[in-house]
Design a protein around this motif. Structure first.
Motif, PDB file in Angstrom:
ATOM      1  N   LEU A 231       0.848  -1.565  -0.298  1.00  0.00           N
ATOM      2  CA  LEU A 231      -0.340   0.171   0.134  1.00  0.00           C
ATOM      3  C   LEU A 231       0.869   1.445  -0.068  1.00  0.00           C
ATOM      4  O   LEU A 231       0.508   2.278  -0.545  1.00  0.00           O
ATOM      5  CB  LEU A 231      -0.878   0.573   1.070  1.00  0.00           C
ATOM      6  CG  LEU A 231      -2.009  -1.130   1.785  1.00  0.00           C
ATOM      7  CD1 LEU A 231      -2.824  -0.923   2.597  1.00  0.00           C
ATOM      8  CD2 LEU A 231      -2.463  -1.112  -0.139  1.00  0.00           C
ATOM      9  N   SER A 234       1.748   2.888  -3.671  1.00  0.00           N
ATOM     10  CA  SER A 234       0.315   2.985  -3.862  1.00  0.00           C
ATOM     11  C   SER A 234       0.352   4.633  -4.344  1.00  0.00           C
ATOM     12  O   SER A 234       0.658   5.774  -3.436  1.00  0.00           O
ATOM     13  CB  SER A 234      -0.715   2.663  -3.751  1.00  0.00           C
ATOM     14  OG  SER A 234      -2.145   3.934  -3.961  1.00  0.00           O
ATOM     15  N   LEU A 237      -3.086   6.174  -3.787  1.00  0.00           N
ATOM     16  CA  LEU A 237      -3.434   6.110  -2.074  1.00  0.00           C
ATOM     17  C   LEU A 237      -2.418   7.789  -2.301  1.00  0.00           C
ATOM     18  O   LEU A 237      -2.752   8.897  -0.975  1.00  0.00           O
ATOM     19  CB  LEU A 237      -3.105   5.022  -1.440  1.00  0.00           C
ATOM     20  CG  LEU A 237      -3.925   3.945  -1.737  1.00  0.00           C
ATOM     21  CD1 LEU A 237      -3.339   3.294  -0.360  1.00  0.00           C
ATOM     22  CD2 LEU A 237      -5.202   4.182  -0.627  1.00  0.00           C
ATOM     23  N   VAL A 244      -1.315   6.101   5.480  1.00  0.00           N
ATOM     24  CA  VAL A 244      -0.940   5.373   4.557  1.00  0.00           C
ATOM     25  C   VAL A 244       0.479   4.325   5.722  1.00  0.00           C
ATOM     26  O   VAL A 244       1.653   5.108   5.622  1.00  0.00           O
ATOM     27  CB  VAL A 244      -0.210   4.800   2.788  1.00  0.00           C
ATOM     28  CG1 VAL A 244       0.369   3.447   3.022  1.00  0.00           C
ATOM     29  CG2 VAL A 244      -1.107   5.752   2.480  1.00  0.00           C
ATOM     30  N   ALA A 249      -3.937   1.308   5.514  1.00  0.00           N
ATOM     31  CA  ALA A 249      -4.066   2.581   4.754  1.00  0.00           C
ATOM     32  C   ALA A 249      -5.540   3.303   5.406  1.00  0.00           C
ATOM     33  O   ALA A 249      -6.980   2.609   5.561  1.00  0.00           O
ATOM     34  CB  ALA A 249      -3.699   3.044   3.536  1.00  0.00           C
ATOM     35  N   LEU A 265      -6.610   0.976  -7.730  1.00  0.00           N
ATOM     36  CA  LEU A 265      -5.722  -0.103  -6.872  1.00  0.00           C
ATOM     37  C   LEU A 265      -5.446  -1.545  -7.546  1.00  0.00           C
ATOM     38  O   LEU A 265      -4.052  -1.778  -7.392  1.00  0.00           O
ATOM     39  CB  LEU A 265      -6.037  -0.052  -5.516  1.00  0.00           C
ATOM     40  CG  LEU A 265      -6.201   1.570  -4.404  1.00  0.00           C
ATOM     41  CD1 LEU A 265      -6.860   1.107  -3.593  1.00  0.00           C
ATOM     42  CD2 LEU A 265      -4.466   1.570  -3.905  1.00  0.00           C
ATOM     43  N   VAL A 271       0.291  -3.871  -5.416  1.00  0.00           N
ATOM     44  CA  VAL A 271      -0.777  -2.819  -4.815  1.00  0.00           C
ATOM     45  C   VAL A 271      -1.495  -4.073  -4.437  1.00  0.00           C
ATOM     46  O   VAL A 271      -1.645  -4.903  -5.082  1.00  0.00           O
ATOM     47  CB  VAL A 271      -0.837  -1.655  -4.510  1.00  0.00           C
ATOM     48  CG1 VAL A 271      -2.245  -1.725  -3.811  1.00  0.00           C
ATOM     49  CG2 VAL A 271      -0.290  -0.661  -4.780  1.00  0.00           C
ATOM     50  N   VAL A 273      -4.449  -5.090  -2.404  1.00  0.00           N
ATOM     51  CA  VAL A 273      -5.585  -4.872  -0.854  1.00  0.00           C
ATOM     52  C   VAL A 273      -6.293  -5.795  -0.327  1.00  0.00           C
ATOM     53  O   VAL A 273      -6.873  -6.937  -1.411  1.00  0.00           O
ATOM     54  CB  VAL A 273      -6.924  -3.502  -0.983  1.00  0.00           C
ATOM     55  CG1 VAL A 273      -7.790  -3.735  -0.491  1.00  0.00           C
ATOM     56  CG2 VAL A 273      -5.972  -2.346  -1.947  1.00  0.00           C
ATOM     57  N   CYS A 276     -11.742  -4.318   3.019  1.00  0.00           N
ATOM     58  CA  CYS A 276     -11.846  -3.112   2.726  1.00  0.00           C
ATOM     59  C   CYS A 276     -12.650  -2.804   4.252  1.00  0.00           C
ATOM     60  O   CYS A 276     -14.254  -3.026   4.123  1.00  0.00           O
ATOM     61  CB  CYS A 276     -12.303  -2.419   1.262  1.00  0.00           C
ATOM     62  SG  CYS A 276     -12.724  -0.947   1.595  1.00  0.00           S
TER      63      CYS A 276
END
Ligand code: ATP
Length: 291
Positions: A231, A234, A237, A244, A249, A265, A271, A273, A276
């Motif tokens: 992250l 990124s 971001l 972050v 983040a 992303l 990166v 994820v 979330c």
């Protein structure tokens, strides 16, 4: 709203204690098969409204409308279920029926216990029960007399996350498979967000927001906590001003859609994820919406 499907409606209910106005023109309704949530901070008026709906407290003004063929259309638990701790679950159900001048017989009580997820064979006193089991027995008491609408005041209070999930599943089954109208309250959005069809927000005795749960929940999301790897590399971001760290983040959207951000992303090299989690802002939720 189709009258045929509406089980209970409160219209413009007002209630004061002395000079303190506790409910100021509150309207709320619940349809057959619907789960309607009422969320508000301590002292907002949730319990008072539910007491009025159940006929336990009188209103100063406003209307209550109940459409039902049932002799006892509404059942409910206000605050903690008041159980006889020295009796078994079965005997609690028998006593609560007899208080109402009824006796449904062994099969009916055992069926009711199974319906809320309690073992019918368990003979020990309710004082041995966990909070989650007591809440489920309280629900069984509310279901005596086969009401068409069940009113549950803070049903998740004192439960751990697994107990909350289990009671949510029972409530969902009552609405989806038995077509019951369910009205329930909480001051915790996470307990209601994924369960309710509609949400009404009450503050200082007024409904300040009402709508489909997804919309009302959406108003309360102030940002997202992302977990993942890479992250910190990124560019997106960084451009969005996210805070972050190496594995997480904190992101505020500033007008962007979360779905777009996640898509972009996933296209960034290195990166990834993995979670979330929406971060709710209860101050924004409880604020009165300007029409
Ligand atoms: N019998 C009563 N006499 C006087 N005031 C009362 C009475 N019952 C409730 N109130 C007041 O009415 C207001 C609303 O209380 P109510 O219990 O309905 O709120 P609530 O939203 O259920 O709160 P909580 O989440 O803390 O249970 C509070 O200010 C409370 O002190």
């Amino acid at each position: 709203m189709a009258g045929r499907d509406m089980i209970v409606a409160a219209r413009e209910i007002c209630k004061s204690y002395g000079t303190r106005a506790v409910l100021r023109g509150v309207s709320l309704s619940c349809l057959k098969g619907e789960i309607a949530g009422l969320i508000g901070p301590n002292g907002a008026g949730k319990t008072t409204l539910f007491r009025i709906l159940l006929g336990l407290v009188s209103r100063d003004s406003g209307q209550l409308v109940v459409h039902s063929q049932s002799a006892k259309p509404l059942g409910g638990i206000i605050e903690k279920p008041a159980l006889y701790n020295y009796l078994s679950a079965y005997d609690n159900l028998r006593v609560f029926s007899r208080i109402q001048g009824l006796d449904f017989g062994r099969k009916a009580y055992e069926g009711l216990m199974e319906r809320v997820g309690l073992a019918p064979g368990r003979k020990d006193p309710v004082r041995n029960y966990s909070m989650g089991m007591k809440q489920r027995l309280g629900l069984a008491v509310a279901l005596l007399n086969s009401p068409e609408c069940v009113i549950l005041d803070e049903p998740f209070s004192g439960l751990d996350p697994i107990g909350i999930r289990s009671l949510q599943d029972r409530i969902r089954t009552l609405a989806r498979e038995q077509d019951m109208a369910i009205l329930l309250s909480s001051h915790n959005l996470a307990e209601l967000g994924g369960l309710c069809d509609t949400l009404s927000v009450i503050n200082h005795g007024e409904i300040v927001r009402h709508g489909p749960a997804s919309e009302v929940f959406g108003k309360a999301v102030g940002g997202y906590l992302l977990y993942g790897t890479g992250l910190q590399h990124s560019r997106l971001l960084k451009a969005l001003g996210a805070e972050v760290g190496s594995t997480a983040a904190m992101l505020t959207l500033n007008g962007r859609e979360i779905s777009d951000v996640l898509r972009e992303l996933s296209a960034e090299q290195g990166v990834n994820v993995t979670a979330c989690i929406p971060q709710t802002n209860l101050y924004a939720l409880f604020e009165k919406e300007i029409p």
